[in-house]
Design a protein around this motif. Structure first.
Motif, PDB file in Angstrom:
ATOM      1  N   ARG A   1      -8.066   3.373   0.388  1.00  0.00           N
ATOM      2  CA  ARG A   1      -6.697   3.377   0.930  1.00  0.00           C
ATOM      3  C   ARG A   1      -5.631   3.255  -0.154  1.00  0.00           C
ATOM      4  NH1 ARG A   1      -2.170   3.466   2.077  1.00  0.00           N
ATOM      5  NH2 ARG A   1      -1.082   2.745   3.957  1.00  0.00           N
ATOM      6  N   ASP A   2      -5.829   2.351  -1.105  1.00  0.00           N
ATOM      7  CA  ASP A   2      -4.819   2.133  -2.140  1.00  0.00           C
ATOM      8  C   ASP A   2      -4.869   3.179  -3.248  1.00  0.00           C
ATOM      9  OD1 ASP A   2      -3.247  -0.782  -2.158  1.00  0.00           O
ATOM     10  OD2 ASP A   2      -4.953  -0.681  -0.815  1.00  0.00           O
ATOM     11  N   ALA A   3      -5.876   4.034  -3.216  1.00  0.00           N
ATOM     12  CA  ALA A   3      -5.952   5.121  -4.197  1.00  0.00           C
ATOM     13  C   ALA A   3      -5.781   6.468  -3.512  1.00  0.00           C
ATOM     14  CB  ALA A   3      -7.285   5.066  -4.931  1.00  0.00           C
ATOM     15  N   ILE A   4      -5.210   6.463  -2.309  1.00  0.00           N
ATOM     16  CA  ILE A   4      -5.093   7.697  -1.525  1.00  0.00           C
ATOM     17  C   ILE A   4      -4.235   8.734  -2.248  1.00  0.00           C
ATOM     18  CG2 ILE A   4      -3.107   6.867  -0.193  1.00  0.00           C
ATOM     19  CD1 ILE A   4      -6.063   8.978   1.133  1.00  0.00           C
ATOM     20  N   HIS A   5      -3.280   8.274  -3.044  1.00  0.00           N
ATOM     21  CA  HIS A   5      -2.418   9.211  -3.781  1.00  0.00           C
ATOM     22  C   HIS A   5      -3.203  10.005  -4.828  1.00  0.00           C
ATOM     23  CE1 HIS A   5      -2.640   5.574  -6.172  1.00  0.00           C
ATOM     24  NE2 HIS A   5      -2.157   6.216  -7.216  1.00  0.00           N
TER      25      HIS A   5
ATOM     26  N   ALA B   1      -4.452  21.817   3.237  1.00  0.00           N
ATOM     27  CA  ALA B   1      -3.547  20.886   3.916  1.00  0.00           C
ATOM     28  C   ALA B   1      -4.192  20.255   5.139  1.00  0.00           C
ATOM     29  CB  ALA B   1      -2.261  21.603   4.304  1.00  0.00           C
ATOM     30  N   THR B   2      -5.074  20.977   5.805  1.00  0.00           N
ATOM     31  CA  THR B   2      -5.749  20.434   6.995  1.00  0.00           C
ATOM     32  C   THR B   2      -6.624  19.242   6.611  1.00  0.00           C
ATOM     33  OG1 THR B   2      -5.754  22.600   8.069  1.00  0.00           O
ATOM     34  CG2 THR B   2      -7.317  20.972   8.893  1.00  0.00           C
ATOM     35  N   VAL B   3      -7.363  19.384   5.515  1.00  0.00           N
ATOM     36  CA  VAL B   3      -8.205  18.284   5.041  1.00  0.00           C
ATOM     37  C   VAL B   3      -7.326  17.111   4.595  1.00  0.00           C
ATOM     38  CG1 VAL B   3      -9.858  17.582   3.264  1.00  0.00           C
ATOM     39  CG2 VAL B   3     -10.097  19.806   4.390  1.00  0.00           C
ATOM     40  N   GLY B   4      -6.234  17.400   3.910  1.00  0.00           N
ATOM     41  CA  GLY B   4      -5.327  16.345   3.475  1.00  0.00           C
ATOM     42  C   GLY B   4      -4.738  15.571   4.645  1.00  0.00           C
ATOM     43  N   LYS B   5      -4.359  16.282   5.688  1.00  0.00           N
ATOM     44  CA  LYS B   5      -3.800  15.628   6.871  1.00  0.00           C
ATOM     45  C   LYS B   5      -4.853  14.764   7.564  1.00  0.00           C
ATOM     46  CE  LYS B   5      -1.219  16.563  11.117  1.00  0.00           C
ATOM     47  NZ  LYS B   5      -0.620  17.614  11.989  1.00  0.00           N
ATOM     48  N   ALA B   6      -6.082  15.266   7.624  1.00  0.00           N
ATOM     49  CA  ALA B   6      -7.162  14.490   8.238  1.00  0.00           C
ATOM     50  C   ALA B   6      -7.421  13.209   7.455  1.00  0.00           C
ATOM     51  CB  ALA B   6      -8.429  15.331   8.318  1.00  0.00           C
ATOM     52  N   LEU B   7      -7.315  13.290   6.139  1.00  0.00           N
ATOM     53  CA  LEU B   7      -7.511  12.113   5.291  1.00  0.00           C
ATOM     54  C   LEU B   7      -6.418  11.072   5.582  1.00  0.00           C
ATOM     55  CD1 LEU B   7      -9.447  11.176   3.054  1.00  0.00           C
ATOM     56  CD2 LEU B   7      -7.933  12.256   1.392  1.00  0.00           C
ATOM     57  N   ILE B   8      -5.183  11.520   5.674  1.00  0.00           N
ATOM     58  CA  ILE B   8      -4.082  10.614   5.997  1.00  0.00           C
ATOM     59  C   ILE B   8      -4.279   9.999   7.380  1.00  0.00           C
ATOM     60  CG2 ILE B   8      -1.603  10.517   6.527  1.00  0.00           C
ATOM     61  CD1 ILE B   8      -1.179  12.587   4.308  1.00  0.00           C
ATOM     62  N   ASN B   9      -4.710  10.794   8.343  1.00  0.00           N
ATOM     63  CA  ASN B   9      -4.888  10.296   9.716  1.00  0.00           C
ATOM     64  C   ASN B   9      -5.947   9.202   9.788  1.00  0.00           C
ATOM     65  OD1 ASN B   9      -2.921  11.972  10.747  1.00  0.00           O
ATOM     66  ND2 ASN B   9      -4.352  13.554  11.426  1.00  0.00           N
ATOM     67  N   GLU B  10      -7.028   9.330   8.998  1.00  0.00           N
ATOM     68  CA  GLU B  10      -8.053   8.282   9.002  1.00  0.00           C
ATOM     69  C   GLU B  10      -7.519   6.992   8.387  1.00  0.00           C
ATOM     70  OE1 GLU B  10     -10.782   8.139  10.580  1.00  0.00           O
ATOM     71  OE2 GLU B  10     -10.832  10.242  11.212  1.00  0.00           O
ATOM     72  N   MET B  11      -6.678   7.120   7.363  1.00  0.00           N
ATOM     73  CA  MET B  11      -6.049   5.929   6.785  1.00  0.00           C
ATOM     74  C   MET B  11      -5.124   5.270   7.806  1.00  0.00           C
ATOM     75  SD  MET B  11      -7.354   5.965   3.710  1.00  0.00           S
ATOM     76  CE  MET B  11      -8.787   6.917   4.271  1.00  0.00           C
ATOM     77  N   LYS B  12      -4.345   6.058   8.533  1.00  0.00           N
ATOM     78  CA  LYS B  12      -3.433   5.518   9.551  1.00  0.00           C
ATOM     79  C   LYS B  12      -4.198   4.804  10.660  1.00  0.00           C
ATOM     80  CE  LYS B  12       0.418   8.804   9.074  1.00  0.00           C
ATOM     81  NZ  LYS B  12       1.161   9.920   9.726  1.00  0.00           N
ATOM     82  N   TRP B  13      -5.281   5.435  11.115  1.00  0.00           N
ATOM     83  CA  TRP B  13      -6.062   4.831  12.195  1.00  0.00           C
ATOM     84  C   TRP B  13      -6.560   3.461  11.781  1.00  0.00           C
ATOM     85  CZ3 TRP B  13     -10.722   2.640  13.203  1.00  0.00           C
ATOM     86  CH2 TRP B  13     -11.111   2.537  14.543  1.00  0.00           C
TER      87      TRP B  13
ATOM     88  N   ALA C   1       0.846  -1.195   0.000  1.00  0.00           N
ATOM     89  CA  ALA C   1       0.000   0.000   0.000  1.00  0.00           C
ATOM     90  C   ALA C   1       0.880   1.243   0.000  1.00  0.00           C
ATOM     91  CB  ALA C   1      -0.903  -0.001   1.227  1.00  0.00           C
ATOM     92  N   PRO C   2       0.404   2.352  -0.557  1.00  0.00           N
ATOM     93  CA  PRO C   2       1.180   3.597  -0.508  1.00  0.00           C
ATOM     94  C   PRO C   2       1.560   3.930   0.929  1.00  0.00           C
ATOM     95  CG  PRO C   2      -0.747   3.861  -1.915  1.00  0.00           C
ATOM     96  CD  PRO C   2      -0.892   2.526  -1.248  1.00  0.00           C
ATOM     97  N   SER C   3       2.800   4.251   1.148  1.00  0.00           N
ATOM     98  CA  SER C   3       3.275   4.587   2.490  1.00  0.00           C
ATOM     99  C   SER C   3       2.727   5.951   2.897  1.00  0.00           C
ATOM    100  CB  SER C   3       4.804   4.609   2.521  1.00  0.00           C
ATOM    101  OG  SER C   3       5.266   5.075   3.761  1.00  0.00           O
ATOM    102  N   LEU C   4       1.944   5.953   3.968  1.00  0.00           N
ATOM    103  CA  LEU C   4       1.322   7.206   4.399  1.00  0.00           C
ATOM    104  C   LEU C   4       2.352   8.201   4.911  1.00  0.00           C
ATOM    105  CD1 LEU C   4      -1.795   5.689   6.177  1.00  0.00           C
ATOM    106  CD2 LEU C   4      -1.719   6.780   3.939  1.00  0.00           C
ATOM    107  N   GLY C   5       3.452   7.692   5.440  1.00  0.00           N
ATOM    108  CA  GLY C   5       4.491   8.582   5.949  1.00  0.00           C
ATOM    109  C   GLY C   5       5.194   9.363   4.866  1.00  0.00           C
TER     110      GLY C   5
END
Length: 515
Positions: free
Chosen positions: A318-322, A331-343, A94-98
């Motif tokens: 998740r696999d199309a997050i890029h 950027a706030t919305v983008g970060k929230a999207l990444i955080n939900e994937m991480k959770w 999967a795309p690395s969220l980090g």
């Protein structure tokens, strides 16, 4: 055609992107070995409908490309004309969220789409419902039978006196007791249930039934400002006279609500008052190019008209997050999207699982080889609008426009959580077919294949399979869906599921421990 001759069916294949090295077989029943397809390629084996055929020789370890995106690597050398099924594809990581940054692209603001409206019920809190129904909600699963019995009695004895009330629905679930009520993740099921009680289609008149000894006390489901003694019936403390005494008390409370609901009238409302959920289930290889794409077109129209759309299912984006991150409004919305994937990654890891468990046997039979291919088709439902907000599990929608509402991919859990987020109506795409529906909100079924809509003619509302056969365009089906949404929201027509009275039980997502 001479006597004794048979008509040879034309081979139909669909290649989506110029860079694709595969196409899918569109013919009903698939195609047989030695059939010649476009490009002069001869099939080296029988290939079922919806499954992929190699358009060139692909070396072991080389990329397999669909939607212009890599969906995996070849597990072995694959020759031109061969069937590419799941055993011949290696799922990439999967795309690395980090490593992903919440970048955004500039959007040209489209002019407001005017001239469309629907007829809905205005609520005192500013929301608008499209149904006028009484909800009877349990605070704990122990009393589900009482709730069902009471709803039947209300329908049989009271509903006929209040012709403007469309229905009475039981809001049952499996939560409420034997749970770690103070665990951090318990916030998810509690807010989900609390917010379901406030769904706009219930008109603020939900009746909550409690037992009296449960961990989730009924008062926790009541918003601040409401009076619990006017909202809650507690069976252990508020009722006497045995079981029939309980039912009499419930009917007394219900009738007061039916009287108020009966006074509600539909009025003309702008599309900006609508909240629509989109979801897919029983997906196949056609879903991403027919049904989901048409839904995406309708999604953009709703957003352009000022309305709100929720798309969900974490493992199916998740696999199309890029592809989604650049669409974040900021950027706030983008970060929230990444955080939900991480959770959700961490949630799956704790359960010793990962996103590869998502595709069902039916998905695979329909031609979807892995979760990456499924995700690329799934996100088509979101259209092309910017993502304005990200909702965590069970949160109420805050902003108009396109929202990502985090949910599991499970149909019934996703539907439950979207109701909590405030949807009026759900659009549900399917390739394999499912009778799934909701009692609190209409569910429009869109088929990805013409064959399914013909076979399930009284369960499918819209046939998007006409896109694959060339009978209609994505834009034409998308506009047809947009107008259908407004008709159903206005009560001018009903979904197939509502006509048949089909409904699924609510299933609350509870990642917290059960004690």
């Amino acid at each position: 055609m001479a006597n004794g001759e048979t008509m040879i069916e034309k081979a139909i294949t669909i290649k989506i992107h110029a860079d694709d090295n595969v196409a899918i077989i569109a013919n009903d029943g698939g195609l047989k070995k030695e059939t010649e397809i476009e490009g002069g390629i001869t099939l080296s084996e029988d290939i079922p409908q919806g499954h992929k055929v190699s358009l060139m020789n692909i070396e072991k370890g080389a990329n397999i490309i669909r939607y212009g995106e890599v969906i995996g690597q070849a597990a072995e050398k694959i020759l031109k004309g061969a069937w590419i099924h799941e055993d011949r594809i290696v799922l990439p990581k999967a795309p690395s969220l980090g490593e992903l940054l919440p970048t955004t692209k500039k959007y040209i603001k489209r002019p407001l789409l005017e001239g469309y409206h629907f007829e809905g019920y205005r609520n005192t809190n500013g929301t608008v419902g499209i149904k006028n129904i009484l909800g009877v909600m349990a605070s704990v699963q122990c009393i589900a039978g009482v709730v069902e019995y009471a709803v039947r009695e209300i329908k049989n004895k009271l509903l006929c006196k209040y012709p403007n009330v469309e229905d009475v629905v039981a809001i049952n679930h499996t939560y409420g007791c034997g749970v770690a009520i103070n665990a951090p993740n318990a916030a998810i099921p509690i807010r989900t249930l609390k917010n379901i009680a406030q769904n706009p289609n219930l008109g603020g008149e939900v009746l909550i039934l409690g037992l009296g000894c449960e961990k989730l006390e009924p008062q926790q489901l009541v918003l601040n400002g409401q009076l619990p003694n006017k909202t809650i019936v507690c069976l252990q403390t508020d009722c006497s006279g045995g079981f029939q005494g309980m039912i009499s008390r419930i009917l007394e409370m219900a009738e007061a609500r039916l009287e108020r609901l009966n006074n509600r009238k539909r009025e003309i409302c702008p599309v900006s008052d609508l909240v629509i959920g989109v979801q897919c289930g029983g997906s196949d290889a056609f879903s991403g190019i027919t049904a989901n794409s048409a839904v995406g077109y309708a999604t953009d129209l709703i957003v352009q008209a000022g309305g709100t759309v929720l798309f969900s299912e974490v493992t199916e984006v998740r696999d199309a997050i890029h592809l989604l991150l650049p669409r974040a409004k900021d950027a706030t919305v983008g970060k929230a999207l990444i955080n939900e994937m991480k959770w959700y990654d961490q949630y799956l890891e704790a359960g010793q699982s990962d996103r590869s468990a998502n595709p069902t046997p039916g998905n695979k039979q329909g031609g979807l080889s892995n979760i990456l291919e499924k995700a690329l088709g799934s996100i088509a439902k979101s259209g092309n609008s910017p993502i304005v907000d990200v909702l965590s599990h069970g949160e109420v929608v805050r902003k108009k426009g396109l929202n990502f509402a985090a949910t599991p991919a499970s149909d019934f859990i996703c539907g439950t959580q979207q109701l909590a987020s405030g949807i009026n109506l759900q659009v549900f795409t399917t390739g394999r077919g499912t009778p799934y529906s909701l009692s609190m909100a209409p569910v429009i079924k869109v088929s990805s294949r013409k064959e399914l809509s013909e076979r399930w003619f009284d369960l499918i509302d819209l046939d998007a399979g006409r896109i694959a056969t060339g009978e209609a365009s994505i834009e034409e089906i998308g506009l047809e869906l947009f107008k259908m949404i407004l008709d159903i929201a206005s009560g001018r027509s009903k979904t197939a599921s509502d006509k048949l009275g089909l409904k699924n039980d609510l299933v609350v997502f509870n990642p917290a421990p059960v004690t």
